[in-house]
Design a protein around this motif. Structure first.
Motif, PDB file in Angstrom:
ATOM      1  N   GLY A 150       1.151  -1.747   0.219  1.00 52.97           N
ATOM      2  CA  GLY A 150       0.123   0.040  -0.091  1.00 52.97           C
ATOM      3  C   GLY A 150       0.348   1.453   0.240  1.00 52.97           C
ATOM      4  O   GLY A 150       0.734   2.181  -0.770  1.00 52.97           O
ATOM      5  N   ALA A 151       1.641   1.070   0.674  1.00 58.89           N
ATOM      6  CA  ALA A 151       3.297   2.216   0.738  1.00 58.89           C
ATOM      7  C   ALA A 151       4.056   2.817   0.253  1.00 58.89           C
ATOM      8  O   ALA A 151       4.456   3.494  -0.672  1.00 58.89           O
ATOM      9  CB  ALA A 151       3.446   2.618   2.546  1.00 58.89           C
ATOM     10  N   TYR A 152       4.823   2.114  -0.550  1.00 54.97           N
ATOM     11  CA  TYR A 152       5.465   2.060  -1.403  1.00 54.97           C
ATOM     12  C   TYR A 152       5.713   1.472  -2.636  1.00 54.97           C
ATOM     13  O   TYR A 152       6.406   1.890  -3.891  1.00 54.97           O
ATOM     14  CB  TYR A 152       6.738   1.101  -0.987  1.00 54.97           C
ATOM     15  N   VAL A 153       4.330   1.233  -3.726  1.00 51.25           N
ATOM     16  CA  VAL A 153       4.360   0.827  -4.426  1.00 51.25           C
ATOM     17  C   VAL A 153       3.545   1.744  -5.500  1.00 51.25           C
ATOM     18  O   VAL A 153       3.634   2.613  -4.991  1.00 51.25           O
ATOM     19  CB  VAL A 153       2.960  -0.362  -4.639  1.00 51.25           C
TER      20      VAL A 153
ATOM     21  N   LEU B 135      -6.262  -4.970   5.151  1.00 50.07           N
ATOM     22  CA  LEU B 135      -6.070  -3.949   6.629  1.00 50.07           C
ATOM     23  C   LEU B 135      -4.879  -3.370   6.547  1.00 50.07           C
ATOM     24  O   LEU B 135      -4.838  -2.337   6.254  1.00 50.07           O
ATOM     25  CB  LEU B 135      -6.746  -4.448   7.782  1.00 50.07           C
ATOM     26  N   PRO B 136      -3.664  -4.134   6.490  1.00 52.16           N
ATOM     27  CA  PRO B 136      -2.038  -3.501   6.206  1.00 52.16           C
ATOM     28  C   PRO B 136      -1.955  -3.303   5.065  1.00 52.16           C
ATOM     29  O   PRO B 136      -1.529  -1.930   5.012  1.00 52.16           O
ATOM     30  CB  PRO B 136      -1.764  -4.074   6.560  1.00 52.16           C
ATOM     31  N   MET B 137      -2.770  -3.374   3.549  1.00 52.05           N
ATOM     32  CA  MET B 137      -2.683  -2.495   2.400  1.00 52.05           C
ATOM     33  C   MET B 137      -3.064  -1.361   2.578  1.00 52.05           C
ATOM     34  O   MET B 137      -2.748   0.051   1.930  1.00 52.05           O
ATOM     35  CB  MET B 137      -2.793  -3.830   1.985  1.00 52.05           C
ATOM     36  N   MET B 138      -4.676  -1.220   3.491  1.00 48.90           N
ATOM     37  CA  MET B 138      -5.444  -0.110   3.261  1.00 48.90           C
ATOM     38  C   MET B 138      -4.458   1.236   3.864  1.00 48.90           C
ATOM     39  O   MET B 138      -4.763   2.029   3.614  1.00 48.90           O
ATOM     40  CB  MET B 138      -6.898  -0.336   3.822  1.00 48.90           C
ATOM     41  N   LEU B 139      -4.553   0.427   5.120  1.00 50.59           N
ATOM     42  CA  LEU B 139      -3.627   1.375   6.238  1.00 50.59           C
ATOM     43  C   LEU B 139      -1.966   2.179   5.564  1.00 50.59           C
ATOM     44  O   LEU B 139      -2.295   3.544   5.964  1.00 50.59           O
ATOM     45  CB  LEU B 139      -2.877   0.273   7.417  1.00 50.59           C
ATOM     46  N   GLY B 140      -0.959   1.319   4.565  1.00 51.63           N
ATOM     47  CA  GLY B 140      -0.160   1.543   3.981  1.00 51.63           C
ATOM     48  C   GLY B 140      -0.814   2.831   2.591  1.00 51.63           C
ATOM     49  O   GLY B 140       0.177   3.526   2.904  1.00 51.63           O
ATOM     50  N   LEU B 141      -1.261   2.725   1.901  1.00 53.30           N
ATOM     51  CA  LEU B 141      -2.504   3.486   1.091  1.00 53.30           C
ATOM     52  C   LEU B 141      -2.426   5.065   1.581  1.00 53.30           C
ATOM     53  O   LEU B 141      -2.118   5.830   1.433  1.00 53.30           O
ATOM     54  CB  LEU B 141      -3.314   2.700   0.344  1.00 53.30           C
ATOM     55  N   TYR B 142      -3.213   4.556   2.969  1.00 52.46           N
ATOM     56  CA  TYR B 142      -3.822   6.124   3.605  1.00 52.46           C
ATOM     57  C   TYR B 142      -3.068   6.924   3.972  1.00 52.46           C
ATOM     58  O   TYR B 142      -2.606   7.484   3.857  1.00 52.46           O
ATOM     59  CB  TYR B 142      -5.446   5.779   4.767  1.00 52.46           C
ATOM     60  N   LEU B 143      -1.912   6.591   4.176  1.00 51.22           N
ATOM     61  CA  LEU B 143      -0.888   6.973   5.255  1.00 51.22           C
ATOM     62  C   LEU B 143      -0.170   7.807   4.172  1.00 51.22           C
ATOM     63  O   LEU B 143       0.855   8.914   4.292  1.00 51.22           O
ATOM     64  CB  LEU B 143       0.173   5.982   5.700  1.00 51.22           C
ATOM     65  N   VAL B 144       0.348   6.721   3.145  1.00 52.75           N
ATOM     66  CA  VAL B 144       1.029   7.651   2.030  1.00 52.75           C
ATOM     67  C   VAL B 144       0.488   8.778   1.183  1.00 52.75           C
ATOM     68  O   VAL B 144       0.880   9.983   0.871  1.00 52.75           O
ATOM     69  CB  VAL B 144       1.914   6.131   0.758  1.00 52.75           C
ATOM     70  N   SER B 145      -0.716   8.417   0.930  1.00 52.23           N
ATOM     71  CA  SER B 145      -1.921   9.022   0.605  1.00 52.23           C
ATOM     72  C   SER B 145      -1.972  10.399   1.353  1.00 52.23           C
ATOM     73  O   SER B 145      -1.920  11.599   1.276  1.00 52.23           O
ATOM     74  CB  SER B 145      -3.321   8.870   0.394  1.00 52.23           C
ATOM     75  N   HIS B 146      -1.701  10.523   2.854  1.00 50.11           N
ATOM     76  CA  HIS B 146      -1.740  11.814   3.937  1.00 50.11           C
ATOM     77  C   HIS B 146      -1.105  12.780   3.596  1.00 50.11           C
ATOM     78  O   HIS B 146      -0.642  13.798   4.099  1.00 50.11           O
ATOM     79  CB  HIS B 146      -2.301  11.086   4.655  1.00 50.11           C
ATOM     80  N   ARG B 147       0.243  11.447   3.542  1.00 48.43           N
ATOM     81  CA  ARG B 147       1.642  12.598   3.210  1.00 48.43           C
ATOM     82  C   ARG B 147       1.562  13.145   1.824  1.00 48.43           C
ATOM     83  O   ARG B 147       2.342  14.708   2.181  1.00 48.43           O
ATOM     84  CB  ARG B 147       2.700  11.374   3.726  1.00 48.43           C
ATOM     85  N   GLN B 148       0.960  12.766   1.092  1.00 52.92           N
ATOM     86  CA  GLN B 148       1.049  13.174  -0.404  1.00 52.92           C
ATOM     87  C   GLN B 148       0.636  14.924  -0.041  1.00 52.92           C
ATOM     88  O   GLN B 148       0.857  15.328  -0.420  1.00 52.92           O
ATOM     89  CB  GLN B 148       0.498  12.695  -1.474  1.00 52.92           C
ATOM     90  N   VAL B 149      -1.016  14.555   0.956  1.00 55.27           N
ATOM     91  CA  VAL B 149      -1.965  15.850   0.489  1.00 55.27           C
ATOM     92  C   VAL B 149      -0.826  16.919   1.760  1.00 55.27           C
ATOM     93  O   VAL B 149      -0.764  17.693   0.984  1.00 55.27           O
ATOM     94  CB  VAL B 149      -3.246  15.577   1.030  1.00 55.27           C
ATOM     95  N   VAL B 150      -0.148  16.599   2.722  1.00 57.88           N
ATOM     96  CA  VAL B 150       0.250  17.549   3.951  1.00 57.88           C
ATOM     97  C   VAL B 150       1.882  18.121   3.161  1.00 57.88           C
ATOM     98  O   VAL B 150       1.895  19.246   2.940  1.00 57.88           O
ATOM     99  CB  VAL B 150       1.124  16.675   4.783  1.00 57.88           C
TER     100      VAL B 150
END
Length: 365
Positions: A99-102, A146-161
């Protein structure tokens, strides 16, 4: 401590080391295994040797250190660890990495979906055989989705910030550019006009030189105020931004240069510092334009109430009319300032002059 030339940071290495140790331990210690397979491969009635489990654990642990650049390698290692030792920690780490690094490419959604589907199938099928659908599906979702969705959410949040921070930096740079334009254009124009008057008639050279010197000092002080926002951790004192109370001095400076300027200000008006600064800068730029493009004109500045807001009118007649094209970046800067404080700008060009009408919010008694 960061190692020079490697680009590695100590916290990152420590985290990766801890996760790698967890993946290795999961292939050895039954407490980190599902226990449903009882040491046997779910597809075959064959128990994997301990040495093979340790080897799989070592390879999976090694992929942890490259999971940010090669997240699919850890996914492969996690599936092998699950298949040989029913070890589940690597699944959580690998799916978070999916979720986070692809990378954000046109195929990233398909890659995440495909890897997650394969992982769910690999996890759910043996669990289905051992625990049935009621036991297999919740565990599969927890381990794979759930882990994949968590990683995707966190990387998206960082991009928004990061995007918001970049937007804030862009707006700050634009504000600095506007202030620099206002300060430099106005003060330098005054200096040029004084120097021209000195060259033309030579009257009171000492007084004119003194006024040029004062204008130069004022310009340097304002520039220090503007540039001060770019400095981090310095003790440079910042001057307060100009407002309605400074209009008299601004107009008086123009009168000293021979411009006939009238000023009418409702002294009961009180507005926010941003609105007052916008009024000051608009008047400053408008008078600068009159000096440059309409010599000999009669100018008038009026600041009055407009319901719950403020109305500013700057009008000049009797000189060369100012067009938007001739005003250049100045009129664009005025429009931008007015827009940023929620106001509206209307301009009217006459045969012998120009008028600015600005409506701004936020007037109080």
């Amino acid at each position: 401590m960061r190692q020079v030339g490697t680009g590695w940071r100590a916290p990152t290495v420590l985290v990766d080391g801890a996760l790698a140790a967890l993946c290795l331990a999961a292939t050895i210690w039954p407490g980190l295994q599902s226990g449903l397979f009882d040491g046997y491969l779910p597809w075959f009635e064959w128990r994997a040797p301990a040495a093979l489990e340790v080897g799989v654990g070592v390879l999976t642990a090694a992929t942890v250190f490259v999971r940010r650049r090669r997240p699919l390698l850890l996914s492969l290692g996690a599936l092998v660890s699950w298949g040989f030792a029913s070890a589940w920690p690597a699944l959580l780490i690998a799916q978070y990495g999916v979720g986070a690094y692809v990378g954000a490419t046109r195929w990233s959604a398909w890659i995440r979906g495909g890897v997650t589907a394969v992982t769910v199938a690999d996890v759910a099928w043996p669990l289905w055989r051992e625990a049935g659908p009621d036991g297999s599906m919740p565990v599969s979702v927890v381990l794979c989705v759930l882990p994949m969705m968590l990683g995707l959410y966190l990387v998206s949040h960082r991009q928004v910030v990061a995007n918001l921070q970049e937007q804030a930096r862009t707006e700050e740079r634009a504000q600095i550019a506007r202030d620099l334009h206002d300060v430099v254009t106005h003060r330098v124009s005054l200096m040029v006009l004084h120097a021209t008057a000195l060259e033309a008639d030579g009257k009171d050279p000492a007084g004119t030189a003194r006024r040029i010197q004062e204008i130069g000092r004022t310009a340097l002080g304002e520039l220090r105020t503007v540039v001060g926002v770019l400095r981090d951790g310095t003790d440079v004192p910042l001057r307060p931004q100009p407002g309605l109370a400074d209009l008299d001095e601004l107009v008086e400076t123009s009168r000293e240069l021979g411009l006939d300027v009238g000023l009418t200000v409702d002294r009961t008006i009180s507005a926010s510092s941003m609105v007052e600064q916008a009024i000051y800068r608009v008047v400053q730029e408008a008078l600068t334009n009159v000096h440059k493009h309409a010599p000999g004109a009669r100018a008038n500045v009026e600041v009055s109430r407009d319901g719950d807001g403020v109305r500013l009118v700057v009008r000049n007649r009797g000189g060369t009319g100012i067009s938007e094209r001739r005003a250049g970046h100045g009129l664009l800067g005025i429009a931008e300032r007015v827009r940023l404080v929620g106001g509206a700008l209307h301009t009217t060009a006459f045969a012998d002059g120009f008028e600015l009408v600005v409506s701004l919010p936020g007037a109080t008694s």
